[in-house]
Design a protein around this motif. Structure first.
Motif, mmCIF file in Angstrom:
data_model
loop_
_atom_site.group_PDB
_atom_site.id
_atom_site.type_symbol
_atom_site.label_atom_id
_atom_site.label_comp_id
_atom_site.label_asym_id
_atom_site.label_seq_id
_atom_site.Cartn_x
_atom_site.Cartn_y
_atom_site.Cartn_z
ATOM 1 N N ASP A 1 0.828 -1.206 0.000
ATOM 2 C CA ASP A 1 0.000 0.000 0.000
ATOM 3 C C ASP A 1 0.862 1.256 0.000
ATOM 4 O O ASP A 1 0.571 2.250 0.686
ATOM 5 N N GLY A 2 1.952 1.198 -0.771
ATOM 6 C CA GLY A 2 2.822 2.357 -0.920
ATOM 7 C C GLY A 2 3.882 2.507 0.148
ATOM 8 O O GLY A 2 4.742 3.397 0.047
ATOM 9 N N ARG A 3 3.886 1.655 1.161
ATOM 10 C CA ARG A 3 4.877 1.750 2.237
ATOM 11 C C ARG A 3 5.953 0.689 2.045
ATOM 12 O O ARG A 3 5.631 -0.504 1.942
ATOM 13 N N PRO A 4 7.222 1.067 1.990
ATOM 14 C CA PRO A 4 8.306 0.089 1.778
ATOM 15 C C PRO A 4 8.361 -0.941 2.902
ATOM 16 O O PRO A 4 8.096 -0.633 4.065
ATOM 17 N N GLN A 5 8.696 -2.158 2.530
ATOM 18 C CA GLN A 5 8.815 -3.260 3.488
ATOM 19 C C GLN A 5 10.156 -3.956 3.303
ATOM 20 O O GLN A 5 10.683 -4.021 2.188
ATOM 21 N N PRO B 1 0.993 -8.429 5.795
ATOM 22 C CA PRO B 1 0.323 -7.153 6.079
ATOM 23 C C PRO B 1 -0.625 -7.274 7.270
ATOM 24 O O PRO B 1 -1.215 -8.327 7.517
ATOM 25 N N ALA B 2 -0.771 -6.181 8.005
ATOM 26 C CA ALA B 2 -1.644 -6.183 9.181
ATOM 27 C C ALA B 2 -3.108 -6.215 8.803
ATOM 28 O O ALA B 2 -3.953 -6.644 9.593
ATOM 29 N N SER C 1 -6.122 -6.434 5.301
ATOM 30 C CA SER C 1 -6.325 -6.807 3.905
ATOM 31 C C SER C 1 -7.667 -6.262 3.434
ATOM 32 O O SER C 1 -8.553 -5.992 4.262
ATOM 33 N N PRO C 2 -7.848 -6.056 2.137
ATOM 34 C CA PRO C 2 -6.859 -6.324 1.084
ATOM 35 C C PRO C 2 -5.712 -5.326 1.102
ATOM 36 O O PRO C 2 -5.864 -4.211 1.598
ATOM 37 N N ALA C 3 -4.576 -5.755 0.588
ATOM 38 C CA ALA C 3 -3.380 -4.915 0.550
ATOM 39 C C ALA C 3 -2.729 -5.047 -0.818
ATOM 40 O O ALA C 3 -2.547 -6.161 -1.313
ATOM 41 N N ARG C 4 -2.365 -3.913 -1.415
ATOM 42 C CA ARG C 4 -1.719 -3.921 -2.722
ATOM 43 C C ARG C 4 -0.206 -4.000 -2.532
ATOM 44 O O ARG C 4 0.386 -3.181 -1.821
ATOM 45 N N VAL C 5 0.398 -5.001 -3.170
ATOM 46 C CA VAL C 5 1.832 -5.236 -3.020
ATOM 47 C C VAL C 5 2.518 -4.984 -4.362
ATOM 48 O O VAL C 5 2.092 -5.518 -5.394
#
Length: 359
Positions: free
Chosen positions: A45-49, A236-237, A239-243
């Motif tokens: 979701d736009g946040r680096p991991q 991800p904490a 969902s849904p989450a865009r990766v």
């Protein structure tokens, strides 16, 4: 002046495997010069991991070899045994392997062993006979090596079967994804695309084998597996989450996206949903039919008199016994007249006397 950067190459994301608090993506790095090696960047979701990239084929590889040893597959068995031995010889030296015979009752016939020697010896002792038990054999394969990393467990099935009766390809794939295991199928036929659908959803694939030549399929298995990579990052904490995933290997940049926790693809549960809906419709129709029959029976019973023959058929009181016929020569007395009616003339009137003579 610096030359503009080349556009990224699409990165196929073949499957999503779940682990304990971790997500593993199976990606196709066949276009990269060195699959499984390079730098990886992941954003959710736009946040680096933080993420890591590893090849599927490595020293941590764990393999379940499942061989169709049924009587129906006897003609192809020598080719499957040769293929399994070749796969084991080409795998990394420390690969752990079990051998499973697809023959009722399905069971592990060797392993887990390290290296190819024990695998080749076990395969050489397999003989054809009995009936297939592919569902049980693959269930055994999916449950092997639970302590090994997700995505580095592989089940390789060699079979002439075209699918598993009573088990949809989507449900089979779900079992392997839940187990964190890739499914690879080498088969002589896949007319319904059963194996292709099930294997692809786990990050694996179907390799068509000729009859009796299987070498092209074996080459495809080795090439495709070595082109698979695993991208791991924290789950991800929400969902849904865009990766978004990008992999740089040499001068090549590959990029792809996926959505975690999205609704299942249309049709993946189609048959289950249709079955549930059909069952509900049948129950409703049965209830309506029973209600209509009960109402009709009550309506008919109300309209038909208790002395009617139909009353008995509809559950009414039994008919009274018929009157006995009169005895010969006995005349029944006339019924009393009803109010407002005339009594009929008597039958036995006195005769009229003859007139006197001379009258």
């Amino acid at each position: 002046m610096a030359s503009p950067a080349a556009a990224p190459v699409p990165l196929p994301i073949d499957a999503v495997l779940a682990g304990a608090g971790e997500t593993t993506l199976v990606v196709d790095l066949g276009a990269a010069p060195s699959a499984g090696r390079g730098s990886v960047a992941v954003s959710v979701d736009g946040r680096p991991q933080r993420a890591e990239l590893t090849p599927v084929v490595s020293s941590k590889l764990a393999v379940s070899i499942v061989v169709d040893a049924s009587a129906d597959g006897a003609a192809a068995l020598p080719g499957w045994l040769s293929a399994g031995a070749r796969f084991s010889l080409a795998a990394p030296a420390r690969t752990r392997t079990v051998v499973i015979a697809d023959r009722a009752p399905a069971g592990v016939i060797a392993g887990p062993v390290r290296g190819p020697a024990g695998v080749v010896r076990a395969l050489g002792a397999v003989r054809a006979g009995g009936t297939r038990d592919t569902a049980a054999a693959l269930t055994l394969a999916a449950g092997q090596f639970p302590a090994e990393p997700v995505g580095q467990r592989i089940a390789v099935l060699y079979t002439t079967a075209t699918g598993i009766d009573g088990l949809s390809a989507a449900r089979l794939a779900d079992r392997f994804r839940t187990a964190g295991t890739l499914l690879v199928v080498v088969g002589t036929a896949d007319p319904r695309r059963y194996w292709s659908t099930a294997a692809a959803a786990t990050g694996g694939f179907f390799a068509p084998a000729g009859d009796p030549v299987v070498v092209p399929a074996l080459d495809q298995v080795e090439t495709a597996l070595r082109g698979r990579g695993l991208v791991r990052f924290a789950a991800p904490a929400s969902s849904p989450a865009r990766v978004s995933v990008s992999v740089r290997s040499g001068d090549l940049l590959l990029s792809g996206e996926t959505v975690l926790g999205a609704a299942p693809p249309a049709g993946s549960r189609r048959y289950e949903l249709l079955g549930a809906a059909a069952g509900l419709v049948l129950l409703v129709l049965l209830a309506v039919l029973i209600l209509v029959v009960v109402r009709r029976r009550r309506s008919r019973t109300a309209r038909v008199g208790p002395a009617s023959p139909y009353a008995v058929l509809l559950g009414g009181p039994p008919l009274p016994p018929p009157l006995s016929p009169p005895s010969p020569g006995v005349e029944l007395p006339p019924a009393p007249p009803s109010a407002g009616t005339m009594r009929p003339a008597a039958r036995g009137r006195a005769p009229i006397p003859d007139p006197p003579p001379g009258d």
